[in-house]
Motif scaffolding. Sequence first.
Motif, PDB file in Angstrom:
ATOM      1  N   ARG A  60       0.739  -1.317   0.049  1.00 36.24           N
ATOM      2  CA  ARG A  60       0.011  -0.060  -0.144  1.00 36.24           C
ATOM      3  C   ARG A  60       0.847   1.256   0.031  1.00 36.24           C
ATOM      4  O   ARG A  60       0.577   2.081  -0.747  1.00 36.24           O
ATOM      5  CB  ARG A  60      -0.975   0.164   1.311  1.00 36.24           C
ATOM      6  CG  ARG A  60      -1.796  -1.087   1.262  1.00 36.24           C
ATOM      7  CD  ARG A  60      -2.968  -0.934   2.321  1.00 36.24           C
ATOM      8  NE  ARG A  60      -2.337   0.073   3.350  1.00 36.24           N
ATOM      9  CZ  ARG A  60      -1.960  -0.617   4.546  1.00 36.24           C
ATOM     10  NH1 ARG A  60      -1.949  -1.934   4.803  1.00 36.24           N
ATOM     11  NH2 ARG A  60      -1.835   0.196   5.555  1.00 36.24           N
ATOM     12  N   GLU A  64       1.043   4.423  -2.622  1.00 35.79           N
ATOM     13  CA  GLU A  64       0.988   5.738  -2.257  1.00 35.79           C
ATOM     14  C   GLU A  64       1.933   6.598  -2.771  1.00 35.79           C
ATOM     15  O   GLU A  64       2.017   7.535  -3.462  1.00 35.79           O
ATOM     16  CB  GLU A  64       0.773   5.740  -0.860  1.00 35.79           C
ATOM     17  CG  GLU A  64       0.605   7.311  -0.315  1.00 35.79           C
ATOM     18  CD  GLU A  64       0.570   7.226   1.176  1.00 35.79           C
ATOM     19  OE1 GLU A  64       1.019   8.376   1.751  1.00 35.79           O
ATOM     20  OE2 GLU A  64       0.372   6.145   1.901  1.00 35.79           O
ATOM     21  N   SER A  69      -3.404   7.652  -5.099  1.00 34.60           N
ATOM     22  CA  SER A  69      -4.105   7.764  -3.993  1.00 34.60           C
ATOM     23  C   SER A  69      -4.715   6.606  -3.360  1.00 34.60           C
ATOM     24  O   SER A  69      -5.411   5.761  -4.207  1.00 34.60           O
ATOM     25  CB  SER A  69      -4.908   8.938  -4.068  1.00 34.60           C
ATOM     26  OG  SER A  69      -5.790   8.862  -5.102  1.00 34.60           O
ATOM     27  N   ALA A  70      -5.184   6.459  -2.275  1.00 33.02           N
ATOM     28  CA  ALA A  70      -5.926   5.459  -1.489  1.00 33.02           C
ATOM     29  C   ALA A  70      -7.179   5.034  -2.071  1.00 33.02           C
ATOM     30  O   ALA A  70      -7.762   3.999  -2.266  1.00 33.02           O
ATOM     31  CB  ALA A  70      -5.897   5.676   0.089  1.00 33.02           C
ATOM     32  N   ASP A  71      -7.840   6.298  -2.474  1.00 33.82           N
ATOM     33  CA  ASP A  71      -9.241   6.222  -3.020  1.00 33.82           C
ATOM     34  C   ASP A  71      -9.090   5.554  -4.606  1.00 33.82           C
ATOM     35  O   ASP A  71     -10.319   5.154  -4.942  1.00 33.82           O
ATOM     36  CB  ASP A  71      -9.743   7.440  -3.222  1.00 33.82           C
ATOM     37  CG  ASP A  71      -9.301   8.710  -4.005  1.00 33.82           C
ATOM     38  OD1 ASP A  71      -8.123   8.777  -4.141  1.00 33.82           O
ATOM     39  OD2 ASP A  71     -10.083   9.499  -4.340  1.00 33.82           O
ATOM     40  N   ARG A  72      -7.779   5.602  -5.121  1.00 32.06           N
ATOM     41  CA  ARG A  72      -7.862   5.109  -6.495  1.00 32.06           C
ATOM     42  C   ARG A  72      -7.443   3.643  -6.560  1.00 32.06           C
ATOM     43  O   ARG A  72      -7.391   3.054  -7.459  1.00 32.06           O
ATOM     44  CB  ARG A  72      -6.588   5.927  -7.048  1.00 32.06           C
ATOM     45  CG  ARG A  72      -6.208   5.458  -8.564  1.00 32.06           C
ATOM     46  CD  ARG A  72      -7.303   6.166  -9.500  1.00 32.06           C
ATOM     47  NE  ARG A  72      -6.852   5.967 -10.875  1.00 32.06           N
ATOM     48  CZ  ARG A  72      -6.914   4.972 -11.699  1.00 32.06           C
ATOM     49  NH1 ARG A  72      -7.622   3.991 -11.209  1.00 32.06           N
ATOM     50  NH2 ARG A  72      -6.341   4.949 -12.954  1.00 32.06           N
ATOM     51  N   GLU A  74      -7.598  -0.375  -4.936  1.00 33.51           N
ATOM     52  CA  GLU A  74      -8.576  -1.156  -4.365  1.00 33.51           C
ATOM     53  C   GLU A  74      -7.655  -2.329  -3.809  1.00 33.51           C
ATOM     54  O   GLU A  74      -6.799  -2.985  -4.363  1.00 33.51           O
ATOM     55  CB  GLU A  74      -9.427  -2.005  -5.483  1.00 33.51           C
ATOM     56  CG  GLU A  74     -10.278  -3.022  -4.930  1.00 33.51           C
ATOM     57  CD  GLU A  74     -11.208  -3.522  -6.204  1.00 33.51           C
ATOM     58  OE1 GLU A  74     -11.561  -4.935  -5.829  1.00 33.51           O
ATOM     59  OE2 GLU A  74     -11.432  -2.850  -7.108  1.00 33.51           O
TER      60      GLU A  74
END
Length: 190
Positions: A60, A64, A69-72, A74
């Motif tokens: 992860r 990053e 970004s974390a919202d991009r 899965e």
Amino acid sequence: MTEIYLIRHGETAWSRSGRHTSVTDLDLTEIGVRQAESLKGRLDPAAFDLVLSSPRLRARRTAELAGFSADRVELCEDLVEWDYGDYEGVTSADIRAERPGWTIWTGDVPGGETAEQVRARLTRVIDRAAGSGLDRVLCFGHGHGLRAMTLCWLGLDFGLGDSFPLATGTVSVLAPYKGGRALSRWNSQL
């Protein structure tokens, strides 16, 4: 057919020392941070239709720092590293001292995953990506797991796993070729 980009996470203290790391959730070393940051700008987030990552911190964090970004991203449990069971934190050399000739690719892993279990879950990732109709899928993962995924993609026996060394912080690409599947880039620094 979909291209699948594979990114091995940046260096950790255990990857540097050759210790098997599956469930132990380690962060990146300073070198690992630099490796991940070096991918930023070289991998355009807009170029990928789907971005998957192992839920482990090292994968992860690599995503990053590479600009995703974390919202991009899965999180995908199927992308975790091979479960080393009793060999967690142990080096291959130490295992071979007790079991001459042992490799993860040809030996059993007491208390861990079998090669068949690893093949099944990484084939699910491939089936999802290849069956998606998407042009490019990006996967942030781990050394043995991504090598196993490559062997699944190519239809090769896991016994060949040592023929595909994979350094930390590198990019590899599984791609279509002449109606079949090929390895179009391996272990690249981009």
